[in-house]
Design an enzyme around this catalytic site. Structure first.
Site, PDB file in Angstrom:
ATOM      1  N   SER A   1       0.852  -1.182   0.000  1.00 13.94           N
ATOM      2  CA  SER A   1       0.000   0.000   0.000  1.00 13.94           C
ATOM      3  C   SER A   1       0.888   1.233   0.000  1.00 13.94           C
ATOM      4  O   SER A   1       2.060   1.166   0.416  1.00 13.94           O
ATOM      5  CB  SER A   1      -0.892   0.012   1.250  1.00 13.94           C
ATOM      6  OG  SER A   1      -1.468   1.290   1.477  1.00 13.94           O
TER       7      SER A   1
ATOM      8  N   TYR B   1      -1.549  -1.069  10.596  1.00 15.24           N
ATOM      9  CA  TYR B   1      -1.677  -1.292   9.153  1.00 15.24           C
ATOM     10  C   TYR B   1      -0.446  -0.763   8.429  1.00 15.24           C
ATOM     11  O   TYR B   1       0.150  -1.449   7.584  1.00 15.24           O
ATOM     12  CB  TYR B   1      -2.941  -0.611   8.618  1.00 15.24           C
ATOM     13  CG  TYR B   1      -3.143  -0.746   7.129  1.00 15.24           C
ATOM     14  CD1 TYR B   1      -3.717  -1.889   6.586  1.00 15.24           C
ATOM     15  CD2 TYR B   1      -2.773   0.274   6.265  1.00 15.24           C
ATOM     16  CE1 TYR B   1      -3.902  -2.017   5.220  1.00 15.24           C
ATOM     17  CE2 TYR B   1      -2.963   0.160   4.889  1.00 15.24           C
ATOM     18  CZ  TYR B   1      -3.531  -0.981   4.380  1.00 15.24           C
ATOM     19  OH  TYR B   1      -3.716  -1.101   3.014  1.00 15.24           O
TER      20      TYR B   1
END
Length: 263
Positions: free
Chosen positions: A143, A158
């Site tokens: 990401s 995350y």
């Protein structure tokens, strides 16, 4: 002979688009899902239209045993694995409060889902590739937040997991390169899948202000990059790299458009 690809998190979004693209290119496809069997079945049907074999597997990749059972089932069905796409992941429901208030169970689940599951699946894939002398490819889906933080949202685990996934890519890539196995990574920015429905117009406008190309990403912007890193002929000299497909988002600064708890 057709190659076999396993795509985790293939029932929707980037994973689903990638599965169909691989099938169109003649790959046999394995698709995993956790909570969306209907979506997986739809993707399976789309893949089968291209005359390839397509199978679906239910697996909770937060569970190591599920990862092991998944790989065992895939290899039982297909015999070998040529390509693994570690796509499963995501941000779980975000708890209230600051870091000191964060339940450690939340940390554990985020790290397992976004980092450890990729290692579990990759280990079984590498074992099979080496056993069969296959110049396999592993593509991890990270990401933009493996590089830049998400300031206004409780996204610490995350971000840490995705950053770890990128370093895992580099380390594993170096280790297995001598066997002809190539490990690389795609780091998408914001992609307008169904998960993006949770964002309000003002949030999307805030994101857009941080994306130099001036438009929001779609799955079709990510899939060509995945295919590129999944093919032996295009990755023979590419090892442990992170390809950022984010419209320039990662070089434009941190993300600060969220409300405190993103309610």
């Amino acid at each position: 002979m057709a190659e076999n690809v396993l795509i985790t998190g293939g029932s929707h979004g980037i994973g689903a688009a990638a599965a169909v693209a691989f099938a169109k290119e003649g790959y046999n496809v394995g698709i995993t899902y956790c909570k969306n069997p209907e979506g997986a079945q739809q993707v399976q049907a789309q893949c089968a239209q291209y005359g390839v074999r397509a199978e679906i597997y239910r697996a909770d990749l937060q569970n190591r045993q599920d990862c092991e059972d998944l790989m065992e089932a895939f290899l039982r069905d297909f015999g070998t694995i040529h390509v693994l796409i570690n796509n499963a992941g995501g941000a779980l429901q975000i708890p209230k409060g600051e870091f000191e208030d964060m339940p450690l169970d939340y940390w554990d689940k985020q790290i397992t889902l976004n980092l450890s599951s990729a290692a579990y699946c990759a280990q079984a894939a590498v074992r099979n590739m080496k056993k069969n002398g296959i110049p396999g490819r592993i593509v991890n889906i990270s990401s933009v937040h493996g590089m830049i933080t998400w300031v206004k949202r409780k996204m610490l685990p995350y971000c840490a997991a995705k950053g770890g996934l990128e370093m895992f890519t580099k380390a594993l890539g170096v280790e297995v390169a001598k066997y002809g196995i190539r490990v690389n990574c795609i780091a998408p920015g914001l992609i307008m899948t169904k998960l993006a429905d949770r964002y309000k117009p003002e949030h999307l406008e805030g994101f857009l202000n941080k994306i130099p190309v001036g438009f929001l990403g779609q799955t079709e912007h990510i899939v060509p990059a995945i295919l590129f890193l999944a093919k032996e002929e295009t990755t023979r000299y590419i090892v442990g790299q992170v390809l950022r497909v984010d419209g320039g988002q990662s070089v434009s600064g941190t993300i600060e458009v969220m409300k405190e708890d993103f309610e």
